[in-house]
Design an enzyme around this catalytic site. Structure first.
Site: not given
Length: 254
Positions: A15, A17, A36, A57, A147, A160, A164, A193, A195
Site C-alpha cells: 500500500s 508509497l 508486507d 515482519d 520523513s 516518529y 526517521k 503525500f 497515501t
C-alpha cells in the site's frame, strides 16, 4: 544500475508509497517481491504486477529471512532493496491528563521504523555482497524512507521524528560501510503525500495540509516518490545522500 531484469525487494509494498514503488519497479522491468505484514494485500499487488508476495515482519529476523528465501527462489538474489515499511505516531510527552506518554509507544515506533529497517538492510546486504559485480562495478542499491519530520518534527512526534532521524543519521555511515561491497545507500525524506492513511482525513484537513506546501500547493503523489526511488537506482553516483521530497515544505510546530 539498470533496473530491467533485476530482482527487487519492497517492504511495505502492499500500500501507499511502497505499492507505488513496487509498481514503478515492475513497469521498468524489475522482478519485484512485495514484502508486507498484510499478506492478502501483498498477494493482490504482486498478482497485478507479475511479482511475488512475501508475508514479512521487518522486526523479526526469522520472518525476514523466510521472505528473502521465498523472493530469492522466485527471482534470484535481489540487488535492489526499497525500505518503505513504517508506522506513524503522535503522543505528547506529557498528556492532557498530566501523565507521561507511554514508553511502549515510543519503543514500538522506533523498533519498526528504525530497528526494523536496519534489520532488513543487514540481511539484504549480506546476501547482496556475495553477488558478482555488474559491468559498472556495483552489486546493489538500498533505499531508506525517512520523513521531513526527521528535520522539523511537530508537537507529539518525538517517537516518529527520532525513528526517521535515525534513518537519516544511518545513511552516510552505512554507505561508507558498504562501499567495500559495492552497495550504494540513499534515503528519501518525503513530506505530505496522498497515501491511504492521509486520505482518510477529512477533506478540509487535506486541503489545509496541501495549502501549507509552497509549490506545488498540493499533496505529493505516491508516483513521484516512486520515480525518485527508481532514479536513485539508475543514477550510479548517488550514494550516502538524503533527499527531501516535499515541495519546499517546512513543517510548523503544530
Amino acid at each position: 544500475m539498470k533496473i530491467e531484469g533485476q530482482a527487487a525487494l519492497v517492504t511495505g509494498g502492499a500500500s501507499g508509497l511502497g505499492e507505488a514503488t513496487a509498481r514503478e519497479l515492475a513497469r521498468l522491468g524489475a522482478k519485484v517481491a512485495v514484502l508486507d505484514r498484510n499478506a492478502e494485500l501483498a498477494e493482490k499487488v504482486a498478482a497485478e504486477i507479475g511479482g511475488v508476495a512475501c508475508a514479512c515482519d521487518i522486526t523479526d529476523t526469522d520472518s525476514v529471512n523466510a521472505a528473502l528465501d521465498k523472493a530469492e527462489a522466485a527471482h534470484g538474489t535481489a540487488r535492489i532493496l526499497m525500505n518503505v515499511a513504517g508506522i506513524g505516531s503522535a503522543k505528547r510527552i506529557v498528556g492532557k491528563d498530566g501523565n507521561p506518554a507511554p514508553l511502549e509507544d515510543f519503543v514500538r515506533v522506533v523498533n519498526i521504523n528504525l530497528v526494523g529497517s536496519y534489520n532488513m538492510a543487514r540481511l539484504f546486504a549480506a546476501r547482496c555482497a556475495k553477488l558478482e559485480a555488474l559491468d559498472n562495478g556495483e552489486k546493489g542499491v538500498m533505499l531508506f524512507t525517512a520523513s521531513v519530520a526527521a528535520f522539523d518534527g511537530q508537537v507529539g512526534q518525538q517517537a516518529y521524528s527520532a525513528s526517521k532521524g535515525g534513518l537519516v543519521g544511518m545513511t552516510l555511515p552505512m554507505a561508507r560501510d558498504l562501499a567495500q561491497h559495492a552497495i550504494r545507500v540513499c534515503t528519501v525524506a518525503p513530506g505530505l503525500f496522498a497515501t491511504p492513511l492521509l486520505m482518510e482525513l477529512p477533506e478540509a484537513v487535506q486541503q489545509s495540509l496541501a495549502a501549507s506546501i509552497p509549490f506545488p500547493p498540493r499533496l505529493g503523489k505516491p508516483s513521484e516518490f516512486a520515480e525518485l526511488a527508481c532514479h536513485i537506482v539508475t543514477n550510479g553516483h548517488l550514494n550516502g545522500e538524503v533527499i527531501r521530497l516535499d515541495g519546499a515544505l517546512r513543517m510548523a510546530p503544530r
